[in-house]
Write a protein that holds these residues in place. Structure first.
Motif, PDB file in Angstrom:
ATOM      1  N   TYR A  10      37.543  35.691  36.087  1.00 31.91           N
ATOM      2  CA  TYR A  10      37.632  35.881  37.537  1.00 31.91           C
ATOM      3  C   TYR A  10      38.636  36.987  37.877  1.00 31.91           C
ATOM      4  N   ASP A  11      39.726  37.061  37.115  1.00 35.78           N
ATOM      5  CA  ASP A  11      40.688  38.158  37.316  1.00 35.78           C
ATOM      6  C   ASP A  11      40.020  39.506  37.073  1.00 35.78           C
ATOM      7  N   ALA A  12      39.212  39.577  36.013  1.00 37.18           N
ATOM      8  CA  ALA A  12      38.511  40.831  35.710  1.00 37.18           C
ATOM      9  C   ALA A  12      37.540  41.194  36.830  1.00 37.18           C
ATOM     10  N   TYR A  13      36.896  40.189  37.411  1.00 38.14           N
ATOM     11  CA  TYR A  13      35.985  40.440  38.530  1.00 38.14           C
ATOM     12  C   TYR A  13      36.736  40.998  39.722  1.00 38.14           C
ATOM     13  N   HIS A  14      37.876  40.397  40.056  1.00 38.85           N
ATOM     14  CA  HIS A  14      38.663  40.874  41.190  1.00 38.85           C
ATOM     15  C   HIS A  14      39.228  42.269  40.954  1.00 38.85           C
ATOM     16  N   ALA A  15      39.469  42.602  39.678  1.00 35.69           N
ATOM     17  CA  ALA A  15      40.018  43.918  39.348  1.00 35.69           C
ATOM     18  C   ALA A  15      38.938  44.984  39.216  1.00 35.69           C
ATOM     19  N   GLY A  16      37.672  44.582  39.410  1.00 34.49           N
ATOM     20  CA  GLY A  16      36.577  45.531  39.291  1.00 34.49           C
ATOM     21  C   GLY A  16      36.273  45.938  37.870  1.00 34.49           C
ATOM     22  N   GLU A  17      36.621  45.061  36.921  1.00 38.56           N
ATOM     23  CA  GLU A  17      36.451  45.405  35.503  1.00 38.56           C
ATOM     24  C   GLU A  17      35.197  44.795  34.884  1.00 38.56           C
ATOM     25  N   ILE A  18      34.433  44.047  35.671  1.00 36.46           N
ATOM     26  CA  ILE A  18      33.207  43.454  35.151  1.00 36.46           C
ATOM     27  C   ILE A  18      32.110  44.522  35.127  1.00 36.46           C
ATOM     28  N   ILE A  19      31.473  44.685  33.998  1.00 36.29           N
ATOM     29  CA  ILE A  19      30.441  45.702  33.835  1.00 36.29           C
ATOM     30  C   ILE A  19      29.059  45.054  33.929  1.00 36.29           C
TER      31      ILE A  19
END
Length: 452
Positions: free
Chosen positions: A423-432
């Motif tokens: 979820y942190d990665a999603y909020h940081a825009g890091e989900i590909i």
């Protein structure tokens, strides 16, 4: 307005539902990896207890749940059925949305529904140790919980990418006394062969299965356990749908749409098979059943319905299923439990026969749906379960356009408390958002085993 629908402990199903009894024609038999001939019970005896082998092959419609197993299931079953009033309001939909919540189990997912009986049957047969694989860690933690209850040793090969992304699942396994090893490892010949070809591999469930099967086959008094795909696993999970059908009946309701996420197929089978059985036997008409998978591992939507091995090394029987090819290594996903190259033979048959409709989604839209659900209903779901949430939201939004007052049921297969880095990665825009290239799938499928 009732939000939670409960059943008392006496309502825990006393039998599992075997959908094989209601298929129009029998499943294509699993084939021996060496001879290519149909597997017989003696072929499976070195790695499975006798009762599970019988459950794998039987056409009997109802299989009794042992009293000892039901007593342990009482720790969390019957699981609650929720009416998602707040989500319905947020979506402005005329649809009614229900979800069966499996995150109430000790391991936080649906996986103990089969881990408990599998450990029980092994214990009854005198087995002392079980080897298995795990993707996101839900199955590994569930089996660690179950083997602890029955005083068995447990070794778990965890897909390397998930071993890094989900450290607290590994911690749960350790708390319950299990050994957890990142896969591929140097402990097995299968693992060493993969590492020799690609030392930086992220691993896959197919690789981890090869390691666990090899471990079981080469160590005395050790059996293998699988958390999805196989018929007996799907059988055990039907407690989900059996309970849900009874719970809906108490409010005079029946689903128009049933939705579950699909990796190997166990939680999907659990929620869907009782309702699919109603369709096959003519008890229900018009119910749509939707299986949701990641676009990065599109087994049902881009795979072939062919015989394939369940693992990379070709140690398992060949099964007729939707597959991307046993050598396919999916990209590292936060939905690690859905990174499997094949699907349950029964789920695959239902897709092939048009009983189940598959859909594939990208990671970012799945996390967006999970966040909508969390803000409306309060539950932070696992990335795997979020695929079913996305499917339910899409159907509800379709109802908003058409005005149809459909009843939607989906399986919320587990909580995401150990998935917050995702979820942190999603909020940081890091989900590909990765869509598996057709040429990569074509190359993998070119290595399917030749079946006479």
């Amino acid at each position: 307005m009732q939000t939670k629908i409960y059943l008392d402990e006496e309502s825990i199903p006393r039998t599992w539902y075997n959908i094989q009894a209601d298929l129009p024609t029998p499943l294509d038999p699993p084939l021996h990896p060496a001879t290519g001939k149909p597997v017989i019970p003696d072929d499976l005896a070195p790695i499975f207890p006798k009762e599970l082998i019988l459950q794998e092959m039987t056409q009997q419609r109802e299989i009794p749940v042992p009293d000892e197993v039901r007593e342990i299931l009482k720790l969390w079953r019957p699981a609650p059925l929720y009416r998602a009033h707040r989500l319905e309001k947020y979506l402005k939909t005329p649809a009614k949305i229900y979800y069966k919540y499996e995150g109430v189990s000790p391991a936080g997912s649906h996986k103990p529904n089969t881990a408990i009986p599998q450990a029980y049957y092994n214990m009854k047969e005198g087995i002392e140790r079980i080897a298995t694989e795990t993707g996101a860690g839900q199955w590994g933690s569930a089996l660690a919980f179950a083997t602890n209850i029955f005083d068995l040793e447990c070794t778990i090969y965890m897909v390397r990418s998930s071993y890094a992304h989900k450290p607290y699942r590994k911690s749960m396994m350790h708390v319950w006394g299990a050994e957890c090893i990142p896969s591929p490892s140097t402990k097995t010949a299968a693992g060493r062969a993969v590492l020799e070809k690609d030392p930086e591999t992220t691993g896959s469930l197919g690789i981890a299965i090869s390691e666990a099967v090899e471990d079981a086959a080469t160590n005395a008094n050790t059996h293998y356990a699988l958390g999805s795909v196989l018929n007996h696993v799907c059988l055990h999970q039907t407690v989900i749908g059996l309970e849900a059908r009874e719970q809906l009946a108490t409010v005079d309701s029946y689903p128009d749409v049933v939705i579950g996420s699909v990796g190997g197929g166990s939680n999907f089978a659990g929620i869907a098979f009782p309702f699919a059985g109603d369709i096959l036997t003519g008890k229900a008409k018009g119910t749509e059943i939707i299986g949701v998978e990641p676009a990065a591992c599109p087994t049902m939507t881009k795979g072939l319905y062919e015989y394939d091995y369940g693992d990379v090394a070709g140690l398992t029987p060949m099964m007729k299923m939707y597959t991307l090819g046993h050598e396919f290594v999916p990209p590292s996903l936060h939905s690690g439990g859905l990174r499997y190259h094949g699907d349950s033979p029964i789920v695959s048959r239902l897709v092939h026969d048009g009983i189940v409709t598959p859909r594939a989604y990208f990671q970012n839209e799945v996390f967006a749906a999970a966040e909508i659900f969390a803000r409306a209903e309060g539950i932070i779901v696992a990335p795997e379960a979020a695929h079913a949430v996305k499917g339910a939201i899409d159907v509800a939004l379709e109802c908003r356009k058409t005005g149809e007052e459909k009843t939607i049921l989906f399986c919320n297969s587990g909580h995401g408390h150990f998935d917050m880095t995702a979820y942190d990665a999603y909020h940081a825009g890091e989900i590909i958002d990765y869509e598996c290239p057709d040429d990569l799938i074509k190359e993998s499928l070119s290595h399917l085993p030749k079946v006479r």
